[in-house]
Scaffold this active site. Structure first.
Site, PDB file in Angstrom:
ATOM      1  N   ASP A 144     -37.140 -88.939 -33.297  1.00  0.00           N
ATOM      2  CA  ASP A 144     -37.780 -89.821 -32.314  1.00  0.00           C
ATOM      3  C   ASP A 144     -36.667 -90.688 -31.725  1.00  0.00           C
ATOM      4  O   ASP A 144     -36.362 -91.755 -32.249  1.00  0.00           O
ATOM      5  CB  ASP A 144     -38.843 -90.692 -33.001  1.00  0.00           C
ATOM      6  CG  ASP A 144     -39.525 -91.638 -32.020  1.00  0.00           C
ATOM      7  OD1 ASP A 144     -39.180 -91.608 -30.812  1.00  0.00           O
ATOM      8  OD2 ASP A 144     -40.404 -92.411 -32.457  1.00  0.00           O
ATOM      9  N   ASP A 162     -29.084 -93.140 -37.573  1.00  0.00           N
ATOM     10  CA  ASP A 162     -28.978 -93.671 -36.217  1.00  0.00           C
ATOM     11  C   ASP A 162     -27.562 -94.182 -35.965  1.00  0.00           C
ATOM     12  O   ASP A 162     -26.870 -94.633 -36.878  1.00  0.00           O
ATOM     13  CB  ASP A 162     -29.978 -94.825 -36.015  1.00  0.00           C
ATOM     14  CG  ASP A 162     -31.396 -94.296 -35.820  1.00  0.00           C
ATOM     15  OD1 ASP A 162     -31.550 -93.073 -35.607  1.00  0.00           O
ATOM     16  OD2 ASP A 162     -32.338 -95.101 -35.891  1.00  0.00           O
ATOM     17  N   TRP A 210     -33.657 -92.496 -42.212  1.00  0.00           N
ATOM     18  CA  TRP A 210     -34.952 -91.821 -42.338  1.00  0.00           C
ATOM     19  C   TRP A 210     -34.646 -90.413 -42.793  1.00  0.00           C
ATOM     20  O   TRP A 210     -33.821 -89.731 -42.199  1.00  0.00           O
ATOM     21  CB  TRP A 210     -35.594 -91.806 -40.957  1.00  0.00           C
ATOM     22  CG  TRP A 210     -37.044 -91.458 -40.929  1.00  0.00           C
ATOM     23  CD1 TRP A 210     -38.063 -92.343 -40.832  1.00  0.00           C
ATOM     24  CD2 TRP A 210     -37.647 -90.154 -40.958  1.00  0.00           C
ATOM     25  NE1 TRP A 210     -39.258 -91.672 -40.828  1.00  0.00           N
ATOM     26  CE2 TRP A 210     -39.048 -90.333 -40.905  1.00  0.00           C
ATOM     27  CE3 TRP A 210     -37.158 -88.851 -41.049  1.00  0.00           C
ATOM     28  CZ2 TRP A 210     -39.946 -89.276 -40.918  1.00  0.00           C
ATOM     29  CZ3 TRP A 210     -38.051 -87.790 -41.078  1.00  0.00           C
ATOM     30  CH2 TRP A 210     -39.429 -88.011 -41.008  1.00  0.00           C
ATOM     31  N   ASN A 255     -40.669 -93.059 -38.553  1.00  0.00           N
ATOM     32  CA  ASN A 255     -39.489 -93.038 -37.694  1.00  0.00           C
ATOM     33  C   ASN A 255     -39.678 -93.940 -36.483  1.00  0.00           C
ATOM     34  O   ASN A 255     -38.833 -93.994 -35.604  1.00  0.00           O
ATOM     35  CB  ASN A 255     -39.148 -91.604 -37.264  1.00  0.00           C
ATOM     36  CG  ASN A 255     -40.205 -90.997 -36.360  1.00  0.00           C
ATOM     37  OD1 ASN A 255     -41.110 -91.693 -35.905  1.00  0.00           O
ATOM     38  ND2 ASN A 255     -40.106 -89.711 -36.097  1.00  0.00           N
ATOM     39  N   ASP A 256     -40.794 -94.649 -36.465  1.00  0.00           N
ATOM     40  CA  ASP A 256     -41.123 -95.448 -35.291  1.00  0.00           C
ATOM     41  C   ASP A 256     -40.612 -96.879 -35.416  1.00  0.00           C
ATOM     42  O   ASP A 256     -41.206 -97.806 -34.879  1.00  0.00           O
ATOM     43  CB  ASP A 256     -42.651 -95.435 -35.078  1.00  0.00           C
ATOM     44  CG  ASP A 256     -43.001 -95.714 -33.627  1.00  0.00           C
ATOM     45  OD1 ASP A 256     -42.115 -95.533 -32.773  1.00  0.00           O
ATOM     46  OD2 ASP A 256     -44.151 -96.113 -33.367  1.00  0.00           O
ATOM     47  N   VAL A 257     -39.546 -97.052 -36.155  1.00  0.00           N
ATOM     48  CA  VAL A 257     -38.927 -98.370 -36.254  1.00  0.00           C
ATOM     49  C   VAL A 257     -37.434 -98.212 -35.982  1.00  0.00           C
ATOM     50  O   VAL A 257     -36.910 -97.095 -35.954  1.00  0.00           O
ATOM     51  CB  VAL A 257     -39.115 -99.004 -37.654  1.00  0.00           C
ATOM     52  CG1 VAL A 257     -40.565 -99.277 -37.951  1.00  0.00           C
ATOM     53  CG2 VAL A 257     -38.509 -98.117 -38.733  1.00  0.00           C
TER      54      VAL A 257
END
Lengths: 145, 172
Positions: B72, B116, B97, B144-146
């Site tokens: 993402d 990241d 992640w 994964n939305d952070v």
């Protein structure tokens, strides 16, 4: 010679049965549920505690032993009790280095099941207190004749 | 011809006088063990090293690339880096992640670490959102939305890598 080998083999079989560690499964569970924060070798980073050559110190007190299961990363993980016990033993054996006593008592699924039912909330302060107690205990043991 | 015969006979007798059957067995045993280990060594090392370099197929600058099954964000491969490395001027986050993806080249599942790359503003190229295995925020280690720029000097997100950590465990 043959008797010694048989005894060694019997000891090894008993030890492996007691621990019941599937190395591939334990490594995978460590990678999936631990290494994202604690790093692949357990070295930790930044605010994430180091387990490498250190984690075994927690086993020297009852509260410390409980802590390794009650810490949220363990207690609230998606791992089943037996998987959590396995990965904790795998971490202790593979990463603990000299901090783990050779005759340490491995975690069992039953012990993990009981302990994880009471997960910790305020971890940092609790952990600092534990390490202080452990350090004090080690100093006392070192100075006792 | 006789000369050669005599020479071999003399050498054979010398050998027989100097060595015992036990030493011959020892030497032969050592040779056999060594010979049997030699062809195995590269294979054994390869197996123990783990599949950190699995068979590859596909374009790592495409969202469809197999390692990006749970991604993402922006692909570092489109931003001056690769699927394994960060672009110059950014820092790889040590906190990541982690999920699994199936490699179509060999049909096996691999553990993938989405490290990241941080320290520059969002790359803006190759935005991908596949989210396989993504979990809600209450499972913070599996969402994964952070922003996963944690433990880095800067928390500014730039792009995502997808590093193969090892083979996934599968009950047989």
């Amino acid at each position: 010679m043959r008797i010694a080998l048989s005894a060694l083999l019997a000891f090894w079989v008993c030890a492996s049965q007691a621990l019941e560690i599937n190395d591939d499964r334990a490594r995978f569970n460590y990678q999936m549920f631990c290494s994202g924060c604690h790093a692949p070798d357990g070295a930790g980073s930044g605010d994430v505690p180091r387990m490498k050559d250190h984690v075994g110190h927690f086993l020297t007190t009852d509260a410390g032993r409980s802590y390794l299961v009650r810490v949220p990363g363990s207690a609230t993980s998606a791992l089943r009790d037996e998987e959590l016990a396995e990965v904790l033993n795998w971490i202790l054996i593979g990463m603990g280095g000299d901090s783990v006593a050779e005759d340490f008592k491995p975690y069992s699924a039953a012990e993990v099941s009981t302990l994880r039912a009471a997960p910790l909330n305020e971890v940092e302060e609790y952990r600092a207190g534990l390490l202080q107690d452990i350090a004090q205990q080690q100093t006392e043991q070192a100075t006792t004749p | 011809m006789k000369l050669i015969d005599k020479m071999f006979e003399r050498k054979a007798r010398q050998l027989a006088q100097r060595s015992s059957r036990r030493s011959m067995l020892k030497g032969l045993g050592g040779f056999l063990v060594g010979a049997s280990a030699l062809p195995l060594l590269p294979v054994a090392r390869d197996a123990s090293a783990g599949p950190t370099t699995p068979l590859e197929q596909g374009d790592e600058a495409s969202c469809d690339y197999w390692r990006y099954c749970a991604i993402d964000g922006f692909l570092c491969s489109c931003c001056g880096g690769t699927a394994n490395s960060c672009p110059p001027g950014t820092e790889m986050s040590p906190i990541t992640w982690i999920g699994t993806c199936r490699n179509p080249a060999d049909g096996r599942n691999y553990v993938i670490s989405y490290n990241d790359c941080c320290g520059k503003s969002g790359c803006g190229a190759c935005l991908c959102q596949r989210d396989e295995g993504d979990r809600p925020h209450y499972r913070s280690d599996k969402t994964n939305d952070v922003n996963w720029c944690l433990g880095t000097t800067s928390s500014t997100y730039h792009c995502s890598s997808a590093i193969v950590v090892g083979l996934a465990f599968e009950d047989k």
